[in-house]
Scaffold this motif. Sequence first.
Motif, mmCIF file in Angstrom:
data_model
loop_
_atom_site.group_PDB
_atom_site.id
_atom_site.type_symbol
_atom_site.label_atom_id
_atom_site.label_comp_id
_atom_site.label_asym_id
_atom_site.label_seq_id
_atom_site.Cartn_x
_atom_site.Cartn_y
_atom_site.Cartn_z
ATOM 1 N N UNK A 108 8.575 18.038 -2.464
ATOM 2 C CA UNK A 108 7.127 18.104 -2.299
ATOM 3 C C UNK A 108 6.476 16.732 -2.386
ATOM 4 N N UNK A 109 6.912 15.914 -3.349
ATOM 5 C CA UNK A 109 6.232 14.632 -3.528
ATOM 6 C C UNK A 109 6.449 13.715 -2.332
ATOM 7 N N UNK A 110 7.612 13.787 -1.675
ATOM 8 C CA UNK A 110 7.850 12.960 -0.491
ATOM 9 C C UNK A 110 6.996 13.443 0.683
ATOM 10 N N UNK A 111 6.873 14.755 0.827
ATOM 11 C CA UNK A 111 6.024 15.271 1.902
ATOM 12 C C UNK A 111 4.554 14.950 1.667
ATOM 13 N N UNK A 112 4.162 14.859 0.380
ATOM 14 C CA UNK A 112 2.795 14.434 0.065
ATOM 15 C C UNK A 112 2.567 12.987 0.478
ATOM 16 N N UNK A 113 3.590 12.144 0.326
ATOM 17 C CA UNK A 113 3.492 10.756 0.774
ATOM 18 C C UNK A 113 3.295 10.711 2.288
ATOM 19 N N UNK A 114 4.068 11.502 3.018
ATOM 20 C CA UNK A 114 3.947 11.526 4.480
ATOM 21 C C UNK A 114 2.563 12.002 4.907
ATOM 22 N N UNK A 115 2.056 13.030 4.246
ATOM 23 C CA UNK A 115 0.726 13.541 4.565
ATOM 24 C C UNK A 115 -0.332 12.476 4.289
ATOM 25 N N UNK A 116 -0.181 11.786 3.160
ATOM 26 C CA UNK A 116 -1.115 10.712 2.811
ATOM 27 C C UNK A 116 -1.074 9.606 3.861
ATOM 28 N N UNK A 117 0.130 9.238 4.295
ATOM 29 C CA UNK A 117 0.272 8.181 5.293
ATOM 30 C C UNK A 117 -0.395 8.527 6.615
ATOM 31 N N UNK A 118 -0.205 9.753 7.075
ATOM 32 C CA UNK A 118 -0.812 10.175 8.345
ATOM 33 C C UNK A 118 -2.341 10.126 8.277
ATOM 34 N N UNK A 119 -2.869 10.622 7.168
ATOM 35 C CA UNK A 119 -4.332 10.652 7.031
ATOM 36 C C UNK A 119 -4.901 9.242 6.844
ATOM 37 N N UNK A 120 -4.169 8.420 6.151
ATOM 38 C CA UNK A 120 -4.602 7.033 5.951
ATOM 39 C C UNK A 120 -4.679 6.306 7.285
ATOM 40 N N UNK A 121 -3.670 6.470 8.128
ATOM 41 C CA UNK A 121 -3.656 5.813 9.426
ATOM 42 C C UNK A 121 -4.804 6.302 10.309
ATOM 43 N N UNK A 122 -5.169 7.569 10.152
ATOM 44 C CA UNK A 122 -6.236 8.164 10.964
ATOM 45 C C UNK A 122 -7.620 8.009 10.338
#
Length: 358
Positions: A19-33
């Motif tokens: 879960x924590x790694x997928x939260x990082x990926x979600x954070x990264x996508x939203x940060x870029x956008x």
Amino acid sequence: MTLYRLAAYHDLGSDHGPLHARAVADTGRRYLADLPLPPYQSFPSASFRAALAGEAAEAGEQDVAIRDPRERPTARSSFAWQRLCADLDTWQQLDLTRQLAVSTVLARLGFWSVLAALPLPGRTSVHDGLRLAQRLCAARRLVLGDTPEVTDRLRGLLRTQAEDDDLPPPLRLGAAVGLVVEHARSDVSLVAMAQWHSAARALVARAPSGTYSKILLSVYWRGVSFVPFHQGDHDRVREMLDTSERLARAALRAAGPQRRLLAEENLRLVLMTRARTAQARGDREETEGRLRAVVRADPEDPVSQVRLADFLVLVGRLHEARDHYQRAADLGAPCTVYAREQIANCRVGRLTDAPATP
């Protein structure tokens, strides 16, 4: 296995693993956008990146063993990672909202030393400035230790947020609950915990329906359960955590795609808290049940496997414990070394007491 499971920690985009790694990926996508970043609750420990770097070095992946995101070659960096590096290079020119977003990404990635070295904002009287200053103080405490100066500053920032009538109620409630947890985990001041429990309870009681999300209310009940826990009132703790879990499950049932991961993370945290409190009151059957529920909720997290294995050692079931230590070792960082040592100890029957979980 580690590099695959935790790929988000070096590309800010790989949507797999615990879960924590997928939260990082979600954070990264939203940060870029340039989208608002979700309020995930879990952050890596101060030693997490060192564990990740050690296993990466064994696999010949030196680009992962870095202390600053800007050390990673641009040619091997994702767009989100490149954006992070560019924002760090122009930190002083960013507005507070963007600085807060950058600090969130750094914390999510576990770059605590980089975060701790950033200058505190000059303006802390506004919403984002308060949150940014709080995050930088928390990073400095992780890196430099729990000094009175840093702790007083951190608590002062939380007090300001909790007491400011002009701030959004969810931010004020989160700060009040944060102060309960802060005192519960540091000085164990029952007076301070009771004070901020009362403040948090008042914020919940007088807010119109719908002010707070089910996840935040679940966090509230889980956080304030520290008060009866330290008073030795295990029945009251159980009642509070019953409410926290009920809200967590309701949030998960109602969650759409954008909030499902937040709801899953929150439920896992509630289940882990329930396991700890059950063990504290000596209920081994419930402790095991809760720990197994945590494993089911996040099967790719080796820490969950290790905590279950540690409990099985405590109750003398070394063969079963060894299976879960093996699963943790197979999953990799941050538990690999510890899990392998425990496997060897289980084989020779050296474990008679519960070891210290990493």
